[in-house]
Design an enzyme around this catalytic site. Structure first.
Site, PDB file in Angstrom:
ATOM      1  N   PHE A 106     106.760  75.461  78.513  1.00  0.00           N
ATOM      2  CA  PHE A 106     106.940  76.623  79.394  1.00  0.00           C
ATOM      3  C   PHE A 106     107.286  76.234  80.817  1.00  0.00           C
ATOM      4  O   PHE A 106     107.874  77.020  81.562  1.00  0.00           O
ATOM      5  CB  PHE A 106     105.673  77.497  79.389  1.00  0.00           C
ATOM      6  CG  PHE A 106     104.567  77.010  80.290  1.00  0.00           C
ATOM      7  CD1 PHE A 106     104.513  77.420  81.615  1.00  0.00           C
ATOM      8  CD2 PHE A 106     103.593  76.138  79.835  1.00  0.00           C
ATOM      9  CE1 PHE A 106     103.500  76.980  82.469  1.00  0.00           C
ATOM     10  CE2 PHE A 106     102.592  75.694  80.670  1.00  0.00           C
ATOM     11  CZ  PHE A 106     102.546  76.111  81.997  1.00  0.00           C
ATOM     12  N   LYS A 107     106.920  75.002  81.201  1.00  0.00           N
ATOM     13  CA  LYS A 107     107.135  74.610  82.590  1.00  0.00           C
ATOM     14  C   LYS A 107     108.622  74.531  82.942  1.00  0.00           C
ATOM     15  O   LYS A 107     108.969  74.495  84.112  1.00  0.00           O
ATOM     16  CB  LYS A 107     106.440  73.275  82.871  1.00  0.00           C
ATOM     17  CG  LYS A 107     104.927  73.413  82.834  1.00  0.00           C
ATOM     18  CD  LYS A 107     104.230  72.130  83.222  1.00  0.00           C
ATOM     19  CE  LYS A 107     102.726  72.275  83.193  1.00  0.00           C
ATOM     20  NZ  LYS A 107     102.192  72.276  81.815  1.00  0.00           N
ATOM     21  N   ASP A 108     109.497  74.532  81.945  1.00  0.00           N
ATOM     22  CA  ASP A 108     110.934  74.587  82.222  1.00  0.00           C
ATOM     23  C   ASP A 108     111.285  75.794  83.089  1.00  0.00           C
ATOM     24  O   ASP A 108     112.153  75.695  83.955  1.00  0.00           O
ATOM     25  CB  ASP A 108     111.731  74.683  80.902  1.00  0.00           C
ATOM     26  CG  ASP A 108     111.840  73.330  80.199  1.00  0.00           C
ATOM     27  OD1 ASP A 108     111.836  72.295  80.883  1.00  0.00           O
ATOM     28  OD2 ASP A 108     111.931  73.319  78.952  1.00  0.00           O
TER      29      ASP A 108
END
Ligand SMILES: *Cc1c(COP(=O)(O)O)cnc(C)c1O
Length: 443
Positions: A106-108
């Site tokens: 999710f950190k993308d």
């Protein structure tokens, strides 16, 4: 929009200052001075909007005064070049799959958004040589390194704890080269985080180089994470007639530094109809203890299977306190806690896979189980599936007793050559290193 520090000892900062500095001068975290409430008309038609349209509405509410609409729209488009689908796992429990980006976590979303906003300010202000320092327990490093790769005027230093991230994770930030330098620290994730914090506080260092953070404390990283809560809600409305009448959504967030959860809490304050949140933790359950006792007692992190949540002193905790004016009772009404040990993670991954065919990753497993245990009949649960299970291939293979396939996107990284520099957890050594490195780079 201006940003205040959670310590309230410094003047307000504009977006550019908040993004470039990361941390306020009084060591507090920046918070938007107000949380815009989105109009009813937006929520009435949300199930007919695309992810891009939803994200633009939310982005505009926060960043619209600081970034021109067409540029902001383009930043959103470039950031979200992948979907975040909602998938039903078992009765009334859905996974919000946040792992379809380039590094499968999710950190993308936050990292890609921040890289583009920082790039925008560098171009606009003619800034030179911005150095991004990022401490990682696994996924932050890969998302930030890939989000910033090749962005002109930015150099990224990734600090990670030696031997404590998986080989696949490591390959995603040690094989890139170019403007990315991987530093392998002899210590824990908390040591890496402490080095980054000390660097921001070090006067001499800050006089010599422009430093910024890309950890989830940065407002340009954590705020865009609210986009997908709205998008998840829109998808649920399309899937679930029952929900349309009842509006009882529960979001469950596997949490480490609590940036993702904070973004959800902000989405709720912007008007998103969420009934309650669950913060799912592994054995590092400092937040759960806070909910139970009202006392916040940070402690050294312990290593678990869900290693991106091995955090002993979550940096965004102060933002949660700030959002609810330090009122413990209010916080316990909106958020409940959950703690999951490694055996339970294994059992959950295995059982869920056998019964439903859905393969969880160790972090998502904590979230799924927390919902399974606490969901009321009138609630629809969504847990954030924060990473693709293949990022934890060794663990998952052992649990389910077979070898899972590694997606093409990950295989590419694994073929690269590891380039990293080993350092101790001593601040002076770290400081000497980056000063020297800077001189070599820009001579
Ligand atoms: C970073 C991370 C988390 C924790 O997110 P926070 O925003 O720090 O709470 C959970 N799962 C995965 C896979 C992560 O990479």
């Amino acid at each position: 929009m201006d940003y205040y520090s959670t310590n309230k000892q410094t003047p307000l900062a504009g977006l550019q200052e908040a993004v470039v500095k990361g941390l306020a001068a009084d060591k507090g975290l920046f918070m938007p001075e107000r949380i815009p409430v989105l109009p009813d008309t937006f929520f009435e038609q949300i199930d007919r909007l695309s992810f891009h349209e939803i994200a633009c509405e939310v982005a505009h509410a926060f960043f619209g005064e600081d970034i021109e609409p067409e540029i902001l729209s383009q930043i959103v488009r470039d950031t979200l070049n992948f979907d975040t689908p909602v998938v039903e796992v078992s009765e009334n429990i859905y996974a919000l799959e946040l792992f379809h980006g380039p590094t499968l976590a999710f950190k993308d979303v936050g990292a890609r958004f921040m890289a583009r906003v920082l790039g925008y300010f560098i171009r606009k202000q003619g800034l030179k040589e911005v150095n991004v320092l990022v401490a990682t327990s696994g996924d932050t490093g890969s998302a930030v390194a890939n989000g910033f790769l090749g962005v002109e005027g930015i150099h990224v230093y990734v600090l990670y704890p030696k031997g404590k991230v998986s080989t696949i994770q490591e390959s995603q930030f040690t094989t890139l080269g170019k403007n990315i330098t991987a530093l392998e620290i002899d210590g824990t994730f908390d040591d890496c985080q402490a080095l980054v914090k000390s660097a921001f506080m070090d006067k001499a260092l800050n006089e010599k180089m422009l430093l910024t953070s890309a950890n989830s404390i940065n407002v340009a990283r954590f705020l865009p994470q609210s986009f997908y809560y709205f998008h998840a809600y829109a998808q649920l409305l399309r899937k679930n007639e029952y929900l349309r009448r009842n509006n009882e959504v529960v979001f469950c967030v596997p949490s480490g530094n609590f940036g993702n959860l904070t973004a959800g809490l902000i989405a709720q304050q912007m008007g998103l109809p969420v009934k309650r949140f669950i913060a799912a933790n592994n054995k590092n359950d400092i937040f759960l203890q806070y909910l139970l006792t009202g006392q916040y007692n940070p402690r050294p992190s312990v290593q678990t299977l869900a290693n991106a949540m091995d955090v002993g002193d979550p940096s965004n905790f102060v933002r949660i306190l700030d959002l609810y004016h330090h009122n413990h009772e209010t916080i316990t009404q909106i958020i409940s806690g959950f703690s999951c040990d490694d055996d339970t993670i294994r059992e959950t991954v295995k059982t869920c896979y056998e019964l439903t065919g859905y393969l969880l990753d160790p972090h998502g497993a904590c979230g799924y189980l927390a919902l399974l245990r606490s969901l009321q009949p009138n609630e629809t649960g969504v847990f954030l599936e924060t990473a693709h299970p293949a990022k934890f291939k060794d663990t998952i293979d052992r649990i389910i007793g077979k070898s899972i396939e590694i997606p093409e996107k990950l295989q590419v990284f694994m073929k690269g050559k590891k380039q990293s520099i080993e350092l101790s957890n001593d601040f002076q050594q770290f400081k000497d290193f980056i000063l020297l490195h800077k001189k070599i780079q820009y001579k």
